[in-house]
Motif scaffolding. Structure first.
Motif, PDB file in Angstrom:
ATOM      1  N   LEU A 115       0.830  -1.201   0.000  1.00 40.44           N
ATOM      2  CA  LEU A 115       0.000   0.000   0.000  1.00 40.44           C
ATOM      3  C   LEU A 115       0.872   1.262   0.000  1.00 40.44           C
ATOM      4  O   LEU A 115       0.616   2.211  -0.759  1.00 40.44           O
ATOM      5  CB  LEU A 115      -0.895  -0.023   1.249  1.00 40.44           C
TER       6      LEU A 115
ATOM      7  N   GLU B  36      -4.360  -8.302  -1.049  1.00 38.72           N
ATOM      8  CA  GLU B  36      -5.032  -7.627   0.067  1.00 38.72           C
ATOM      9  C   GLU B  36      -4.921  -6.109  -0.082  1.00 38.72           C
ATOM     10  O   GLU B  36      -5.886  -5.383   0.145  1.00 38.72           O
ATOM     11  CB  GLU B  36      -4.415  -8.085   1.398  1.00 38.72           C
TER      12      GLU B  36
ATOM     13  N   ARG C 139      -7.164  -4.984  -2.890  1.00 37.20           N
ATOM     14  CA  ARG C 139      -8.567  -5.035  -2.501  1.00 37.20           C
ATOM     15  C   ARG C 139      -8.939  -3.777  -1.734  1.00 37.20           C
ATOM     16  O   ARG C 139     -10.016  -3.204  -1.923  1.00 37.20           O
ATOM     17  CB  ARG C 139      -8.788  -6.279  -1.625  1.00 37.20           C
ATOM     18  N   VAL C 140      -8.048  -3.348  -0.852  1.00 38.58           N
ATOM     19  CA  VAL C 140      -8.296  -2.119  -0.098  1.00 38.58           C
ATOM     20  C   VAL C 140      -8.418  -0.938  -1.048  1.00 38.58           C
ATOM     21  O   VAL C 140      -9.351  -0.123  -0.950  1.00 38.58           O
ATOM     22  CB  VAL C 140      -7.154  -1.885   0.914  1.00 38.58           C
ATOM     23  N   LEU C 141      -7.502  -0.844  -1.982  1.00 36.74           N
ATOM     24  CA  LEU C 141      -7.537   0.267  -2.925  1.00 36.74           C
ATOM     25  C   LEU C 141      -8.813   0.234  -3.762  1.00 36.74           C
ATOM     26  O   LEU C 141      -9.365   1.280  -4.101  1.00 36.74           O
ATOM     27  CB  LEU C 141      -6.304   0.207  -3.840  1.00 36.74           C
ATOM     28  N   GLU C 142      -9.271  -0.961  -4.064  1.00 36.61           N
ATOM     29  CA  GLU C 142     -10.477  -1.066  -4.875  1.00 36.61           C
ATOM     30  C   GLU C 142     -11.696  -0.579  -4.086  1.00 36.61           C
ATOM     31  O   GLU C 142     -12.508   0.188  -4.603  1.00 36.61           O
ATOM     32  CB  GLU C 142     -10.665  -2.524  -5.324  1.00 36.61           C
ATOM     33  N   VAL C 143     -11.808  -1.014  -2.833  1.00 43.27           N
ATOM     34  CA  VAL C 143     -12.948  -0.589  -2.022  1.00 43.27           C
ATOM     35  C   VAL C 143     -12.900   0.916  -1.779  1.00 43.27           C
ATOM     36  O   VAL C 143     -13.935   1.587  -1.736  1.00 43.27           O
ATOM     37  CB  VAL C 143     -12.968  -1.359  -0.688  1.00 43.27           C
ATOM     38  N   LEU C 144     -11.695   1.449  -1.638  1.00 44.62           N
ATOM     39  CA  LEU C 144     -11.550   2.883  -1.404  1.00 44.62           C
ATOM     40  C   LEU C 144     -11.815   3.699  -2.672  1.00 44.62           C
ATOM     41  O   LEU C 144     -11.841   4.931  -2.615  1.00 44.62           O
ATOM     42  CB  LEU C 144     -10.140   3.169  -0.885  1.00 44.62           C
ATOM     43  N   GLY C 145     -11.997   3.021  -3.787  1.00 45.50           N
ATOM     44  CA  GLY C 145     -12.318   3.731  -5.011  1.00 45.50           C
ATOM     45  C   GLY C 145     -11.121   4.264  -5.759  1.00 45.50           C
ATOM     46  O   GLY C 145     -11.261   5.147  -6.601  1.00 45.50           O
ATOM     47  N   LEU C 146      -9.949   3.716  -5.452  1.00 44.83           N
ATOM     48  CA  LEU C 146      -8.756   4.213  -6.120  1.00 44.83           C
ATOM     49  C   LEU C 146      -8.427   3.473  -7.396  1.00 44.83           C
ATOM     50  O   LEU C 146      -7.829   4.050  -8.306  1.00 44.83           O
ATOM     51  CB  LEU C 146      -7.569   4.125  -5.161  1.00 44.83           C
TER      52      LEU C 146
END
Lengths: 258, 258
Positions: A13, A50, A53-60
């Motif tokens: 990240l 992982e 996935r975080v970046l995807e949920v955050l809309g990045l």
DNA sequence: CGTGTACTGTGGTCAGACCACACCCGTCGC
DNA sequence: GCGACGGGTGTGGTCTGACCACAGTACACG
């Protein structure tokens, strides 16, 4: 050496965040393939996933399987979805009281309509530095027309209502407010619907809401910031009080002392 | 059947969100072990981990290895970290213009101090429904004292400045605003520091900022909402204009037409 | 020249293994 | 009887390898 103690996915990240800040990554760019990223950073592919996935949920980023130019992970920076997920979950987990969500929405939306009214000044704008002359509110007005349809269900009406309020934020041109409003709105969507079902007379309430919407838009068009602000305040406070049986600024009922 | 086409980690996320909404999960509760969750939902453990990672970044859960009551994934609902990550990354990815972040912060903070000033009314409160009589601003005042130290570096001063502004939001008692302000602030932290280094005279600017902080607190104490609001506006707009060489509401310079 | 098929690389998912860790409890020594 | 010590057990953290579905691409074939 620093960084070794961090968890593997955090390393990924931070690496991507550094690339964004340095300009090595910009919206529209492709991220390296997951396997390549894992090899570059010396971590396993699951750790890379992982982080992605975080970046995807955050809309990045947006990910797509397959091959070709549209496949892979692409930087998009669409904050709306991430903000909605965050606020929806925080409300679900009781980190955000519903009243605080509504209060925040009230503050932001009041500021938005006041600024829209100010920018709607027919001549002489706010000066050569003014944000954008005459923000586009035709979409908002069309949504109000759609809400006049007599056979709308509560859910349909509220969906249009959400779009209307969001269109005001969009018209302001402020990306942060737009995304935040979208998040706040989606966080309390369930409560708004539940409240609508408990109303004494939906026909009466929805008629009142329609009128208030028209009034807000009219106040903006007539370049009256204070009127627009006051109408928004009473619009939101009124609906909250009606669906919660208490004013917005009242203490919530004491929790059961079980 | 619906749900099958969703990705595996989304199924996990929705399952946990449903448990939160139904009350089966509440802050302080333990989530099932990753392996158990995977077996229950019929997905692989890696998919469960992706969902938990998202929840962790969003501030919904805290994970700890080992054994005992403090180990495992625990629902915590601390929105500050998640909001900071979201806004920091969106600014990095150019989804959030810095000016919009500052404008939003301005709106929220102006509303916060105005409400604090209103709640600071010495007698007769805002009525029996008033939020909380006399919000606690001693922490804010202590931070201002700490900022008087003459040997502070720019970074140290700005760190205290961040804490001060955040303490005002905290004093308002609004969880949503507190988390949002924390996120907005952390998103522009880098820009504030970079701007401080380019100032003509840091000693002069920091002295002015100190005085403005005192003034804001004094306006709150004297229960003057409009004065508090005006002081906050000029405080934030002033620092922005000074570090960016243009007023907050000006158009940003046209991007290089490369 | 057109068409279709095999190939390649992508993300999505799973299974299994190992590690470090922290608690728990039984055993051992005093 | 009581304390200290040690293994047992279950946790998250990580890696590896494998397979799948998918979409674009290149190439052989008609």
């Amino acid at each position: 050496m620093p960084g070794t103690d961090r968890r593997a996915w955090e390393v990924v990240l931070e690496s991507i965040e550094a690339d964004l800040l340095s300009g090595r990554l910009a919206p529209g760019d492709h991220l390296p393939a997951e396997r390549a990223l894992a090899a570059d950073l010396g971590v396993g592919r699951s750790s890379v996933r992982e982080a992605l996935r975080v970046l995807e949920v955050l809309g990045l980023i947006r990910t797509a399987a397959g091959s070709g130019p549209s496949a892979g992970a692409i930087v998009v920076a669409l904050p709306g979805g991430g903000m909605s997920a965050l606020m929806r979950l925080q409300v679900a987990a009781q980190g955000f009281p519903v009243a605080d969500v509504v209060k925040t929405r009230l503050i932001l939306e009041a500021a938005v309509v006041a600024e829209l009214a100010r920018a709607s000044e027919p001549a002489g704008d706010t000066g050569p530095a003014g944000a954008s002359a005459h923000p586009d509110l035709t979409g908002s007005a069309q949504l109000l027309d759609a809400m006049e349809a007599p056979d709308l269900t509560e859910a349909e009406f509220l969906a249009l209502d959400t779009q209307f309020h969001l269109s005001l934020a969009t018209a302001s041109g402020n990306q942060v407010i737009t995304a935040t409003m979208a998040g706040l709105r989606s966080a309390i969507e369930g409560y708004a619907q539940a409240g609508a079902l408990g109303l004494a007379s939906w026909a009466e309430t929805s008629a009142r809401l329609r009128g208030e919407h028209r009034g807000i838009l009219a106040a903006i068009d007539s370049a009256d910031p204070e009127l627009a602000r006051a109408l928004v305040v009473s619009h939101i406070e009124g609906y909250y009080a009606e669906t919660h049986d208490r004013p917005l600024h009242a203490r919530p009922p004491a929790p059961e002392p079980t």
